[in-house]
Enzyme design. Structure first.
Site, PDB file in Angstrom:
ATOM      1  N   ARG A  36       6.056 -13.762   2.451  1.00 23.49           N
ATOM      2  CA  ARG A  36       6.837 -13.887   3.677  1.00 23.49           C
ATOM      3  C   ARG A  36       7.196 -12.527   4.258  1.00 23.49           C
ATOM      4  NH1 ARG A  36       8.766 -18.153   0.394  1.00 23.49           N
ATOM      5  NH2 ARG A  36      10.235 -16.705  -0.584  1.00 23.49           N
ATOM      6  N   MET A  37       7.656 -11.626   3.408  1.00 23.56           N
ATOM      7  CA  MET A  37       8.022 -10.292   3.891  1.00 23.56           C
ATOM      8  C   MET A  37       6.812  -9.379   3.972  1.00 23.56           C
ATOM      9  SD  MET A  37      11.216  -9.875   4.715  1.00 23.56           S
ATOM     10  CE  MET A  37      11.579  -8.143   4.468  1.00 23.56           C
ATOM     11  N   ASP A  61      -4.680  -8.740  -7.816  1.00 23.66           N
ATOM     12  CA  ASP A  61      -5.457  -7.579  -7.388  1.00 23.66           C
ATOM     13  C   ASP A  61      -5.146  -6.385  -8.286  1.00 23.66           C
ATOM     14  OD1 ASP A  61      -6.494  -8.999  -5.278  1.00 23.66           O
ATOM     15  OD2 ASP A  61      -5.065  -8.225  -3.809  1.00 23.66           O
ATOM     16  N   GLY A  98      11.354  -3.675  -1.499  1.00 29.02           N
ATOM     17  CA  GLY A  98      12.273  -4.715  -1.054  1.00 29.02           C
ATOM     18  C   GLY A  98      12.428  -5.834  -2.056  1.00 29.02           C
ATOM     19  N   ALA A 125      15.718  -1.015  -1.615  1.00 29.71           N
ATOM     20  CA  ALA A 125      16.577  -1.467  -0.517  1.00 29.71           C
ATOM     21  C   ALA A 125      16.910  -2.945  -0.660  1.00 29.71           C
ATOM     22  CB  ALA A 125      15.899  -1.205   0.826  1.00 29.71           C
ATOM     23  N   HIS A 155      20.822 -18.313   2.119  1.00 35.18           N
ATOM     24  CA  HIS A 155      19.397 -18.039   2.224  1.00 35.18           C
ATOM     25  C   HIS A 155      18.598 -19.340   2.175  1.00 35.18           C
ATOM     26  CE1 HIS A 155      20.687 -13.936   1.299  1.00 35.18           C
ATOM     27  NE2 HIS A 155      19.500 -13.523   1.718  1.00 35.18           N
ATOM     28  N   HIS A 156      17.317 -19.215   2.418  1.00 36.34           N
ATOM     29  CA  HIS A 156      16.389 -20.338   2.341  1.00 36.34           C
ATOM     30  C   HIS A 156      16.259 -20.805   0.894  1.00 36.34           C
ATOM     31  CE1 HIS A 156      13.405 -17.514   0.685  1.00 36.34           C
ATOM     32  NE2 HIS A 156      13.955 -16.655   1.537  1.00 36.34           N
ATOM     33  N   LYS A 159      14.214 -18.939  -2.118  1.00 35.51           N
ATOM     34  CA  LYS A 159      14.656 -17.680  -2.737  1.00 35.51           C
ATOM     35  C   LYS A 159      14.884 -17.916  -4.222  1.00 35.51           C
ATOM     36  CE  LYS A 159      18.040 -13.934  -2.227  1.00 35.51           C
ATOM     37  NZ  LYS A 159      16.975 -12.912  -2.286  1.00 35.51           N
TER      38      LYS A 159
END
Length: 270
Positions: A36-37, A61, A98, A125, A155-156, A159
């Site tokens: 998502r981010m 990967d 993040g 962060a 939050h959604h 999470k």
């Protein structure tokens, strides 16, 4: 998120963007690119005229040499993040992170690694939204003036951690400001709460986490004194709201070697 020997990447798992070798642009890779981010970060970096998106990596990967990137943006999952960031540091690649779940033990381990690579910068962060950073700054300013304070974060439901990194960070900032002002514990006469209705406690500050369909990232700090109340609230309705902060971190991390926790330290809000 796999970390190991470099392997050839197929077009389906890694997209590489051609880069002008004479360009002064920062070369950036995104780890967790399809999340998502991560997907928003890819779009933001790709659209920035001073940045070049040179690689996208996802679970499974091999990170390899990170295509000679200057900076890696890391939005994976807590269990993978430490290994991903360590890989970046060992390659001399700055990292803007993040992913949540960076507790004191993990931060201490990362600091030890960075001591061996003193030219590398890592930014952890909890929140990239400028409004959220301002909210935390305002809460720090207000904390010494109010006897009571609690945090509610929303939050959604996808999470995976609670409380959010932003809520935990806010609680720590408030607790430090209260301690400096000589304030005692937040008043609370609760003696019986077998089901945990009063929520969690972070550094002595009550924190409540809601998980609701339709929400993205929201937080309010509720402060109270005799005869008055103050509420400081921030809402992110779209993940695009985090991208100016992500790009600010990418551009600044190389000028801040070592570990920095909180984008506010780059923006003069600490």
């Amino acid at each position: 998120m796999g970390v190991g020997r470099p392997t050839e990447q197929s077009p389906s798992t890694l997209t590489r963007v051609s880069v002008d070798p004479l360009s002064p642009s920062l070369r950036v890779v995104v780890i967790g690119a399809s999340g998502r981010m991560g997907s928003q970060a890819c779009a933001a970096v790709d659209a920035a005229p001073d940045l070049d998106l040179v690689g996208r990596y996802d679970a499974g990967d091999d990170l390899g040499e990170l295509h000679g990137a200057d900076v890696a943006v890391e939005f994976s999952v807590p269990d993978a993040s430490m290994g991903n960031v360590a890989h970046c540091v060992e390659l001399g690649v700055h990292a803007v992170v993040g992913t949540t779940g960076w507790n004191a033990e993990r931060l201490a381990s990362l600091e030890s690694l960075l001591a061996q690579h003193d030219s590398v910068g890592v930014l952890i962060a909890p929140n990239f939204a400028i409004g959220a950073l301002l909210m935390m700054s305002f809460a720090r300013q207000a904390a010494p003036f109010y006897e009571s304070v609690e945090i509610v974060e929303m939050h959604h439901p996808a999470k995976v951690d609670a409380p959010s990194g932003t809520a935990a960070r806010t609680a720590s900032i408030i607790a430090a400001a209260r301690a400096e002002a000589g304030l005692g514990p937040v008043p609370d006469a609760t003696q019986s709460d077998p089901d945990g209705a009063r929520g969690a406690t972070v550094d002595g500050i009550p924190v409540h986490a809601l998980r609701l369909r339709g929400r993205v990232a929201h937080q309010e700090v509720d402060l109270g004194a005799e005869g008055e109340a103050l509420t400081i609230r921030h809402d992110s309705f779209e993940r695009t709201s985090f991208m100016p902060g992500v790009l600010a971190g990418v551009r600044a991390v190389g000028s801040h070697p070592g570990l920095t926790v909180g984008l506010e330290n780059y923006l003069g809000l600490a």
